[in-house]
Structure formats: structure tokens, C-alpha cells
Design an enzyme around this catalytic site. Structure first.
Site, PDB file in Angstrom:
ATOM      1  N   TRP A 161      24.531  33.460  12.916  1.00 34.68           N
ATOM      2  CA  TRP A 161      25.017  33.965  14.200  1.00 34.68           C
ATOM      3  C   TRP A 161      25.572  32.890  15.115  1.00 34.68           C
ATOM      4  CZ3 TRP A 161      22.223  30.921  17.275  1.00 34.68           C
ATOM      5  CH2 TRP A 161      20.952  30.538  16.850  1.00 34.68           C
TER       6      TRP A 161
ATOM      7  N   LYS B 227      28.299  39.398   4.219  1.00 32.17           N
ATOM      8  CA  LYS B 227      27.262  39.918   5.105  1.00 32.17           C
ATOM      9  C   LYS B 227      27.198  38.989   6.303  1.00 32.17           C
ATOM     10  CE  LYS B 227      22.998  39.219   5.760  1.00 32.17           C
ATOM     11  NZ  LYS B 227      22.917  39.444   7.253  1.00 32.17           N
ATOM     12  N   ALA B 228      27.757  39.460   7.409  1.00 33.10           N
ATOM     13  CA  ALA B 228      27.680  38.690   8.644  1.00 33.10           C
ATOM     14  C   ALA B 228      26.355  38.982   9.341  1.00 33.10           C
ATOM     15  CB  ALA B 228      28.859  39.027   9.545  1.00 33.10           C
TER      16      ALA B 228
ATOM     17  N   GLU C  64      23.587  40.335  11.770  1.00 38.98           N
ATOM     18  CA  GLU C  64      23.369  41.573  12.517  1.00 38.98           C
ATOM     19  C   GLU C  64      23.293  41.310  14.026  1.00 38.98           C
ATOM     20  OE1 GLU C  64      22.894  41.947   8.567  1.00 38.98           O
ATOM     21  OE2 GLU C  64      21.530  40.676   9.752  1.00 38.98           O
TER      22      GLU C  64
ATOM     23  N   GLY D 278      23.310  28.525   6.528  1.00 34.62           N
ATOM     24  CA  GLY D 278      22.091  28.919   7.227  1.00 34.62           C
ATOM     25  C   GLY D 278      21.005  27.879   7.084  1.00 34.62           C
ATOM     26  N   SER D 279      19.777  28.319   7.231  1.00 34.13           N
ATOM     27  CA  SER D 279      18.637  27.405   7.238  1.00 34.13           C
ATOM     28  C   SER D 279      18.326  26.890   5.836  1.00 34.13           C
ATOM     29  CB  SER D 279      17.403  28.099   7.806  1.00 34.13           C
ATOM     30  OG  SER D 279      16.927  29.083   6.901  1.00 34.13           O
TER      31      SER D 279
ATOM     32  N   GLU E  62      25.716  25.420   2.650  1.00 34.48           N
ATOM     33  CA  GLU E  62      25.869  24.584   3.842  1.00 34.48           C
ATOM     34  C   GLU E  62      24.652  24.877   4.707  1.00 34.48           C
ATOM     35  OE1 GLU E  62      26.849  22.923   7.569  1.00 34.48           O
ATOM     36  OE2 GLU E  62      26.830  25.095   7.373  1.00 34.48           O
ATOM     37  N   LEU E  63      23.680  23.931   4.693  1.00 30.83           N
ATOM     38  CA  LEU E  63      22.372  24.185   5.269  1.00 30.83           C
ATOM     39  C   LEU E  63      22.142  23.336   6.515  1.00 30.83           C
ATOM     40  CD1 LEU E  63      20.393  24.411   1.910  1.00 30.83           C
ATOM     41  CD2 LEU E  63      21.674  26.204   3.118  1.00 30.83           C
TER      42      LEU E  63
ATOM     43  N   CYS F 240      24.431  23.296  13.496  1.00 24.00           N
ATOM     44  CA  CYS F 240      23.730  22.588  12.420  1.00 24.00           C
ATOM     45  C   CYS F 240      24.047  21.095  12.410  1.00 24.00           C
ATOM     46  CB  CYS F 240      24.063  23.214  11.062  1.00 24.00           C
ATOM     47  SG  CYS F 240      25.814  23.340  10.712  1.00 24.00           S
TER      48      CYS F 240
ATOM     49  N   GLU G 150      14.308  20.446  12.799  1.00 26.67           N
ATOM     50  CA  GLU G 150      15.581  20.695  13.480  1.00 26.67           C
ATOM     51  C   GLU G 150      15.343  21.552  14.724  1.00 26.67           C
ATOM     52  OE1 GLU G 150      20.073  22.262  12.350  1.00 26.67           O
ATOM     53  OE2 GLU G 150      18.359  23.068  11.240  1.00 26.67           O
TER      54      GLU G 150
END
Length: 482
Positions: A154, A178-179, A181, A231-232, A253-254, A287, A384
Site C-alpha cells: 500500500w 493483487k493490489a 486492499e 513487501g515485507s 523486492e523486500l 522500503c 525496520e
């Protein structure tokens, strides 16, 4: 159709149609500046996902057979629409994510450049002819890998989806994305640009839903040929493991915990201003955000004073309000996390130089925060923060600073400030990170790759390398008739 808030009525895009979903299940979309719902997001069922996958399989057949010149023409038409609609897309993004309207609109404009870069780079996905034995034609060809399943978070509602969509479509792949929510309206607005530009049905499918259910369904499907995720670290490891079980390549890509080293010969005032500007962009929910500030002991007081000054000049507020330079955090989870990290650091001896608490108003607002005397065992130094927290610690020796910078399992971004070319090269060679910036805290650019080392992931997005994951290399040995 829009709501009273000016927020669109969000739909999924499946098999060339905007749909509510099989059961009509929805979840609220909340404005983080007010904590009030602005709309709803539909949630996919298993049948919805199967339709999206079947559509993606058919769409791939059409899109890969479309000449690259025609594909490029459609993608450039979509980029034109993105530019025309950037202000509207930016407003949607601010309503659902919270960042200042200037940041959201700028992000919406930048993604058109991302799309144009990848569309043009598809023309340069060259194969080659290899000198071989007489009577044999030995060649290498690069072809689209197939339907892609992509998952994005997000924090960059336009930039995150576009990195995946533009790379996939430029390569000749179809995509089910899947973007988030929490930021569905922006993703739907992006997809609408492709639809209106004439993209064939099935080439792109947009879904929302329960993340674990959707990811398991899409990854496990025999239709899917590549998994692309931003994401994470924990979720990335989980999805990469699921992809590995079915022998599917993945692009990851974390997260990171980007160190900043301010060397003894740097200008502490300039370094602090640039670092603070980057730290509080998107409320620190980036990130690659600078998040551990290692400053030479001779400069630490001057650097800290200027950083505190910059933090206190930040105007925190609703992203739609004039003059706001930092919006709220995206949700209650982020707010609780930065509160916990701050409290832990203070409990272990850190000093709050400014900020340090949530603001007393509706919305998920947290003050820009600067901490000093932060001990190495504070959670903030290893976890983080993904928020507007800036721990500043001194160092005496550059090798010591590099050891601290590289001590975590992350390796996404790193930053250094120095007036010496030789020292700059020491930083470049010494940092264990995939994205390095010297004397500034620059963000991603279309023409160069971004990606991490170690737990921060693998694969690259941006630059010529961006298409690599979406293409397969085929060796062809052709014995000519003699």
C-alpha cells in the site's frame, strides 16, 4: 461512479469486465487522516480467481502474438492517459493512503515514465546469433515467460503496481495483479488507463481479497509462470517458499533498514537536510527510507541540531490540506509499531530530541521523531521502523561504521556523505546493499535497476535488467539442410 468523498466505487477487473465479485463480499477502505471509511473494496472468491487465471492464460496467447510495435503503441497510449489523469489518481491515492497530495500526484505522473521506459526497452530485448559449426545455425532467443501473478503493498499505490504491470506487459506477458486492499482505488484507476488505451481483454486482471487465500491460489495455479512480489521480508520468504515448492521463479523486492554514514569530511548541515527530507517522505513508509544514521563523532552535534530543526519544520496533517508536508501513517498497525519502537528505545536509554508520540487528533498521525543515545540493542536499530523515526548514533572509525551498517540481514539501500572521492569509493565497495546513493538520498529511477541483497530479496526492477525476470532464454540449434 464516486462516493460523497470523491472516492471511486472500486471494482475488480476480470476477463475484460469490471466486476464486484462472486459473493459481493467487501471490506472498508479507510482514510488514514480521518479514520473514517471512504468506500469499499470487493474481495475475490476462488471462482473469481479461477476466472482471472483462465482469462490471463487466454490473454497471454493474444498478447505474446501481438507485434512489439503494436504492444508499444498501446502502452504509450496508456501512458498518455496516466499523464492526463494524474491529478485525479493522486487525489484517490491521498484519500486512501494519506500522503500529501503533491507526493501522490507526483507519483502518479512518474509511473507514466516507468511505463514508457519499459515499453521502449521491450524493443531491445535482443537475442543473438552465435558462430558455430558449418551447416548449423545457433541462436539465442528471449521470449515472455507467461502469465504473471503479482502482489504489491500500500505504500506506493501507483508506483508499486506499475513496476510489475509495465515490466510484464512490455515483455509480452499477461498479469494477474493483487493490489493492496487498503489502496484499491489507485490500482483500479491505473488499470482503467490500460483498458481505455485498447489493451486486449485478459492481458491484465486486477483482484483483491484475503491475502493468504489469494496468494496461495495464484501461486499454486498451473497457469502462473512467475511470481512478482514487493513487501515485507517475512511475507516474501513465505511466498518465495510456496513458489519454490512448485518450481516457479520469483522476483522479490523486500524490506530493508537503510544505513546512512556521515563521514568526518562531510558537511553536516547539508547532510542532515537531505537525509531528513528523505526520512520524512511518505511518513517514512518507504522500503529504502534512510533509517539508521551513523554520524562521525566530530559532526554529530551539528548534524543532530540541523536534523531536529528539519523535523520540527515538517507540517503534519491531512494530505489534502494546503501546506501539508507529511501525512498520517497508513493504518493503526503502523502507528502502534512506531509507538512500540520509540518506547523500547527510550526504556533502553535513548533520548527523544523531538517528537516521540502520536498527535492528539483523529487520524493515524505520529510526530517526526529524532532520537539520540540509542543503544545497539534497541529494537529500532535492528527492526525496520517504516515510519518517521530517526535514530542518530556516533562512530569514530569508518570500518566500524560499515560493520554496523552491514550487521543486519537486510541489504536494500544505503547512503553515504563525504567530500572525498576515495572515501566515497570505500563506501561503495563496503556497503552490502543493492541501491547506493552518495551525497544524496535519491529514489528509484526508470533507467537504472533497483533491488536488494541478502534478506532484502533478489531480482531487479528498473533499467534494462527489469525485463530479465519476465523473459526466458531459449537456445536454438538448427542443423541446416545440406
Amino acid at each position: 461512479m464516486t462516493t460523497d468523498h470523491g472516492y471511486p466505487a472500486v471494482r475488480m477487473y476480470i476477463a475484460g469486465e469490471w466486476v464486484q465479485g462472486g459473493t459481493g463480499r467487501t471490506a472498508p477502505v479507510v482514510n488514514p487522516a480521518t479514520e473514517k471509511p471512504v468506500g469499499d473494496v470487493p474481495l475475490a472468491t476462488a471462482d473469481d480467481l479461477d476466472r482471472a487465471l483462465a482469462s490471463s492464460a487466454e490473454g497471454f496467447k493474444v498478447w505474446r502474438a501481438t507485434p512489439v510495435a503494436r504492444r508499444t503503441e498501446i502502452l504509450h497510449a496508456a501512458a498518455d492517459l496516466l499523464e492526463e489523469r494524474a491529478a485525479d489518481i493522486g487525489r484517490i491515492s491521498t484519500l486512501e493512503q494519506g500522503k500529501p497530495l503533491r507526493e501522490s500526484t507526483g507519483e502518479a505522473r512518474r509511473v507514466s515514465g516507468t511505463l514508457r521506459w519499459h515499453a521502449d526497452d521491450a524493443r531491445r530485448a535482443y537475442g543473438r546469433i552465435i558462430p558455430s559449426e558449418p551447416g548449423t545455425l545457433l541462436s539465442v532467443r528471449r521470449e515472455p515467460i507467461g502469465p504473471v501473478a503479482a502482489f504489491v503493498p500500500w505504500n506506493f499505490p501507483a508506483g508499486g503496481p506499475m513496476r510489475k504491470i509495465s515490466s510484464a506487459l512490455a515483455s509480452g506477458c499477461s498479469i494477474v495483479i493483487k493490489a493492496s486492499e487498503e489502496t484499491p482505488g489507485t490500482a483500479a484507476a491505473l488499470v482503467a488507463c490500460f483498458v481505455d488505451a485498447g489493451l486486449p481483454a485478459g492481458v491484465i486482471n486486477l483482484v483483491f481479497g484475503e491475502p493468504a487465500e489469494v496468494s496461495a491460489h495464484l501461486i499454486g495455479s498451473p497457469v502462473t509462470r512467475l511470481i512478482a512480489f514487493t513487501g515485507s521480508v517475512p511475507v516474501g520468504k513465505l511466498l518465495a517458499g510456496e513458489a519454490g515448492k512448485v518450481m516457479k521463479p520469483s522476483l522479490m523486492e523486500l524490506g530493508g533498514h537503510a544505513p546512512v554514514i556521515v563521514c568526518a569530511d562531510a558537511d553536516p548541515v547539508k547532510a542532515a537536510r537531505k537525509a531528513a527530507q528523505a526520512k520524512f517522505a511518505n511518513a517514512g513508509q518507504v522500503c529504502t527510507s534512510p533509517s539508521r544514521f551513523l554520524v562521525h563523532e566530530s559532526l554529530i552535534e551539528a548534524f543532530t541540531a540541523e536534523f531536529v530543526k528539519a523535523a520540527e519544520a515538517v507540517v503534519v496533517g491531512d494530505g489534502l490540506a494546503d501546506g501539508t508536508t507529511m501525512g498520517p501513517l497508513a493504518n493503526e498497525r503502523r502507528l502502534e509499531s512506531v509507538e512500540r519502537l520509540t518506547a523500547d528505545a527510550v526504556r533502553r536509554g535513548a533520548t527523544v530530541r523531538t517528537g516521540g508520540e502520536r498527535l492528539d487528533r483523529p487520524g493515524y498521525f505520529f510526530a517526526p521523531t529524532v532520537l539520540t543515545d540509542v543503544p545497539a540493542d534497541a529494537d529500532l536499530m535492528s527492526e525496520e521502523p517504516f515510519g518517521p523515526l530517526a535514530p542518530i548514533v556516533p562512530f569514530t572509525d569508518l570500518d566500524e561504521a560499515l560493520a554496523v551498517a552491514n550487521s543486519l540481514p537486510y541489504g536494500l539501500a544505503a547512503y553515504g556523505f563525504t567530500e572525498s572521492a576515495a572515501t566515497a569509493e570505500r563506501l561503495v565497495e563496503g556497503f552490502e546493499a543493492g541501491i547506493l546513493s552518495i551525497n544524496h538520498c535519491g529514489g528509484s529511477v526508470h533507467e537504472a535497476p533497483s533491488g536488494g541483497f541478502k534478506d532484502s530479496g533478489y531480482g531487479r526492477e528498473g533499467g534494462p535488467e527489469a525485463l530479465d525476470a519476465y523473459l526466458v532464454t531459449k537456445r536454438v540449434s538448427h542443423l541446416l539442410a545440406g
